[in-house]
Scaffold this active site. Structure first.
Site, PDB file in Angstrom:
ATOM      1  N   ASN A 120      35.447  32.511  33.187  1.00  0.00           N
ATOM      2  CA  ASN A 120      34.045  32.791  33.609  1.00  0.00           C
ATOM      3  C   ASN A 120      33.151  32.485  32.573  1.00  0.00           C
ATOM      4  O   ASN A 120      32.104  33.056  32.492  1.00  0.00           O
ATOM      5  CB  ASN A 120      34.027  34.161  34.096  1.00  0.00           C
ATOM      6  N   ASP A 173      40.365  22.206  33.047  1.00  0.00           N
ATOM      7  CA  ASP A 173      39.628  23.304  32.177  1.00  0.00           C
ATOM      8  C   ASP A 173      39.136  22.581  30.968  1.00  0.00           C
ATOM      9  O   ASP A 173      40.039  21.951  30.324  1.00  0.00           O
ATOM     10  CB  ASP A 173      40.814  24.249  31.902  1.00  0.00           C
ATOM     11  N   CYS A 203      36.947  31.074  37.895  1.00  0.00           N
ATOM     12  CA  CYS A 203      37.875  30.179  37.165  1.00  0.00           C
ATOM     13  C   CYS A 203      38.674  31.358  36.354  1.00  0.00           C
ATOM     14  O   CYS A 203      38.761  32.468  36.780  1.00  0.00           O
ATOM     15  CB  CYS A 203      36.924  29.261  36.223  1.00  0.00           C
ATOM     16  N   CYS A 219      33.265  28.795  31.438  1.00  0.00           N
ATOM     17  CA  CYS A 219      32.850  27.279  31.284  1.00  0.00           C
ATOM     18  C   CYS A 219      32.401  26.618  32.764  1.00  0.00           C
ATOM     19  O   CYS A 219      31.598  26.551  33.146  1.00  0.00           O
ATOM     20  CB  CYS A 219      34.129  26.584  30.799  1.00  0.00           C
ATOM     21  N   ARG A 220      33.675  26.985  33.567  1.00  0.00           N
ATOM     22  CA  ARG A 220      33.299  26.102  34.824  1.00  0.00           C
ATOM     23  C   ARG A 220      32.679  27.058  35.993  1.00  0.00           C
ATOM     24  O   ARG A 220      31.758  26.580  36.404  1.00  0.00           O
ATOM     25  CB  ARG A 220      34.949  25.775  35.451  1.00  0.00           C
ATOM     26  N   SER A 221      33.082  28.101  36.178  1.00  0.00           N
ATOM     27  CA  SER A 221      32.252  28.889  37.410  1.00  0.00           C
ATOM     28  C   SER A 221      30.902  29.339  37.170  1.00  0.00           C
ATOM     29  O   SER A 221      30.438  29.275  38.106  1.00  0.00           O
ATOM     30  CB  SER A 221      33.146  30.040  37.879  1.00  0.00           C
TER      31      SER A 221
HETATM   32  P1  4NP Z   1      36.976  28.764  32.220  1.00  0.00           P
HETATM   33  O1  4NP Z   1      37.511  28.038  30.947  1.00  0.00           O
HETATM   34  O2  4NP Z   1      38.201  29.380  32.927  1.00  0.00           O
HETATM   35  O3  4NP Z   1      36.301  27.512  32.803  1.00  0.00           O
HETATM   36  O4  4NP Z   1      35.958  29.698  31.917  1.00  0.00           O
HETATM   37  C1  4NP Z   1      38.381  28.905  30.000  1.00  0.00           C
HETATM   38  C2  4NP Z   1      37.759  29.734  29.034  1.00  0.00           C
HETATM   39  C3  4NP Z   1      38.340  30.520  28.101  1.00  0.00           C
HETATM   40  C4  4NP Z   1      39.769  30.409  28.288  1.00  0.00           C
HETATM   41  C5  4NP Z   1      40.484  29.621  29.168  1.00  0.00           C
HETATM   42  C6  4NP Z   1      39.685  28.661  30.128  1.00  0.00           C
HETATM   43  N1  4NP Z   1      40.411  31.247  27.296  1.00  0.00           N
HETATM   44  O5  4NP Z   1      41.727  30.922  27.245  1.00  0.00           O
HETATM   45  O6  4NP Z   1      40.024  31.944  26.627  1.00  0.00           O
END
Ligand code: 4NP
Length: 150
Positions: free
Chosen positions: A5, A119, A2, A7-9
């Site tokens: 790294n 997201d 993602c 939240c989702r993955s």
């Molecule tokens: P992820 O979510 O891609 O599912 O881990 C996010 C976590 C942090 C950010 C964006 C998406 N960020 O912009 O810091």
């Protein structure tokens, strides 16, 4: 895979590894997760992801890392959460066999196959539950596909 790294993955990784343990095939498969960015390198998953996973009896033990070209060598399948991740990963290789490894996780979702996993980072807690349900369904679909071929 993602963006951050956190939240989702990490959730997808945890669910996949939980599933292989449950089916006693964890010696045959190993899932890891990574982000296209290095924004959260070394961090634990987001507190809301950890809590949501715990509510589903899943402990997440991952620390965020950035995707790198060695991952194309290490892994047989590279599952990404959204179209942007897809473009970012595909940009890192010119090798056709590497490109074939990259798929949207939701290609394995029975609901809305091929859609993005949203997201949840900017939203509320309900977004995390929605993401859990999407990833859970998709990981199950992927696992079934993988074990069917073996
Ligand atoms: P992820 O979510 O891609 O599912 O881990 C996010 C976590 C942090 C950010 C964006 C998406 N960020 O912009 O810091």
């Amino acid at each position: 895979m993602c963006l951050g790294n956190i939240c989702r993955s990490p959730l997808a990784e945890g669910l996949f590894n939980q599933l292989t343990k449950k089916h006693k095939v964890s010696h045959l498969f190993d899932a890891d997760s990574a982000g296209t960015s290095n924004f959260h390198k070394g961090e634990k998953p987001d507190a809301r992801t950890i809590e949501n996973a715990r509510n589903h009896d899943l402990e997440l033990r991952h620390f965020a890392r950035q995707f790198n070209s060695q991952d194309f060598v290490t892994f047989d399948h590279i599952l990404v959460m959204d179209q942007q991740n897809y473009l970012d990963v595909m940009e890192q290789t010119h090798d056709e066999s590497n490109k074939l490894k990259v798929k949207l996780l939701r290609e394995y979702d029975s609901h809305l196959p091929g859609a993005d996993v949203p997201d949840p980072w900017f939203g509320g807690d309900e977004g995390f539950e929605e993401v859990y349900e999407i990833i859970h369904r998709s990981v199950l679909g992927f696992f079934e596909e993988l074990t069917k071929k073996k």
